[in-house]
Scaffold this motif. Sequence first.
Motif, PDB file in Angstrom:
ATOM      1  N   TYR A  19      36.865  35.198  47.625  1.00  0.00           N
ATOM      2  CA  TYR A  19      35.433  35.208  47.334  1.00  0.00           C
ATOM      3  C   TYR A  19      35.073  36.271  46.295  1.00  0.00           C
ATOM      4  O   TYR A  19      35.628  37.369  46.280  1.00  0.00           O
ATOM      5  N   ASP A  21      31.111  37.189  44.109  1.00  0.00           N
ATOM      6  CA  ASP A  21      29.748  36.766  43.780  1.00  0.00           C
ATOM      7  C   ASP A  21      29.641  36.621  42.268  1.00  0.00           C
ATOM      8  O   ASP A  21      29.064  37.451  41.560  1.00  0.00           O
ATOM      9  N   TYR A  36      34.262  30.609  42.998  1.00  0.00           N
ATOM     10  CA  TYR A  36      34.182  31.911  43.661  1.00  0.00           C
ATOM     11  C   TYR A  36      33.096  31.986  44.730  1.00  0.00           C
ATOM     12  O   TYR A  36      33.345  32.472  45.835  1.00  0.00           O
ATOM     13  N   ARG A  37      31.891  31.541  44.429  1.00  0.00           N
ATOM     14  CA  ARG A  37      30.828  31.575  45.433  1.00  0.00           C
ATOM     15  C   ARG A  37      31.019  30.466  46.463  1.00  0.00           C
ATOM     16  O   ARG A  37      30.747  30.662  47.649  1.00  0.00           O
ATOM     17  N   SER A  39      33.623  29.406  47.759  1.00  0.00           N
ATOM     18  CA  SER A  39      34.628  29.723  48.779  1.00  0.00           C
ATOM     19  C   SER A  39      33.978  30.296  50.037  1.00  0.00           C
ATOM     20  O   SER A  39      34.457  30.060  51.148  1.00  0.00           O
ATOM     21  N   LEU A  40      32.875  31.043  49.869  1.00  0.00           N
ATOM     22  CA  LEU A  40      32.177  31.583  51.037  1.00  0.00           C
ATOM     23  C   LEU A  40      31.515  30.464  51.834  1.00  0.00           C
ATOM     24  O   LEU A  40      31.531  30.484  53.072  1.00  0.00           O
ATOM     25  N   VAL A  87      32.420  38.635  53.349  1.00  0.00           N
ATOM     26  CA  VAL A  87      33.351  37.688  53.976  1.00  0.00           C
ATOM     27  C   VAL A  87      33.547  38.028  55.454  1.00  0.00           C
ATOM     28  O   VAL A  87      33.571  37.136  56.314  1.00  0.00           O
TER      29      VAL A  87
END
Length: 325
Positions: A19, A21, A36-37, A39-40, A87
């Motif tokens: 992760y 932001d 990237y975002r 994945s959260l 996370v």
Amino acid sequence: MGDGAAPLFTFGVIADIQYADMDDGYNYHGTRKRYYRNSLRLLSDAVRWWEEGEERERRPGFILQLGDIIDGFNRRHSASKRALQTVLDEFSNCSAEVHHVWGNHEFYNFSRDELFNSVLDSRDKGEGSMEEVYAYHFSPAPKFRFVVLDAYDLSIIGRDESSERYKQSMKIIREHNSNDELNEPSVSAFSMLEGRFVKFNGGFSQEQLDWLDRILVSADEKEEKVTIVCHLPVHPFSTDSICLAWNYDKILSILNSHKSVVCYMAGHDHDGGYCRDEYGVHHLTLEGVIETPSGSNAFGTVYVYEDKMVLKGKGRTSDRVLMYR
């Protein structure tokens, strides 16, 4: 799960969340997209499934987080601690305890000393551990044992450059990789396997291998079934060769000399992989959440029985029945 019998216990597994932001981007070579975002959000969906899914009466007793929990880009933006907490807050919505594995992105963000003093040090959840190596073991049920290994025990990331272990690791990688940029593989004309000697991989010290061997001797004597957990794959048929541990051959020799070993689980290769070797050991490489687009996912729930483990995958992760040897 087939015959209707209840599992002895259940656990969840997820790998390479990475992760950050930040907007979507690409891998080091610019060839593979990373979300990237997102994945959260996918982790949130996984936690919700483990807590509220159709098998909620069989909630996982623990979760294996197979490493690379946040992306190395966080370090560049001084966001490592903030990203990690984000996370961990998502994992806190899961009632099961989490066993964290360390991968290369942990070391892009934190020093080894910082990791040993963080919530990512799960050794207190185990029954025995090494002191200066992130390796420990635990038994979630009688006759079953899990061993978490440190694939960056030999590594040039996360180590002080003045340390003997760093110097030993640099010597190893330089014997096989002559490039100025050590994240670029120096592939031999005789073997693609030489490509594993890159900076983002690592290996196992002799001390750790000896420790593992002692744990497995004990497990053999107790007639336990052992699953090894690590970030780096160790079987060439379970991963792209560039993702293998430096001294994969040494650890394979140990695993195959012990009847107690039934499975080896890893991350790192975002495409995932699987093979069952000639000794009957399952080598399972989990697909990476970071390269999984919205609308899919990449995690699994494992139901453990007397004679097998049954992986129920979501999204890119396939269902598998892992019979014991």
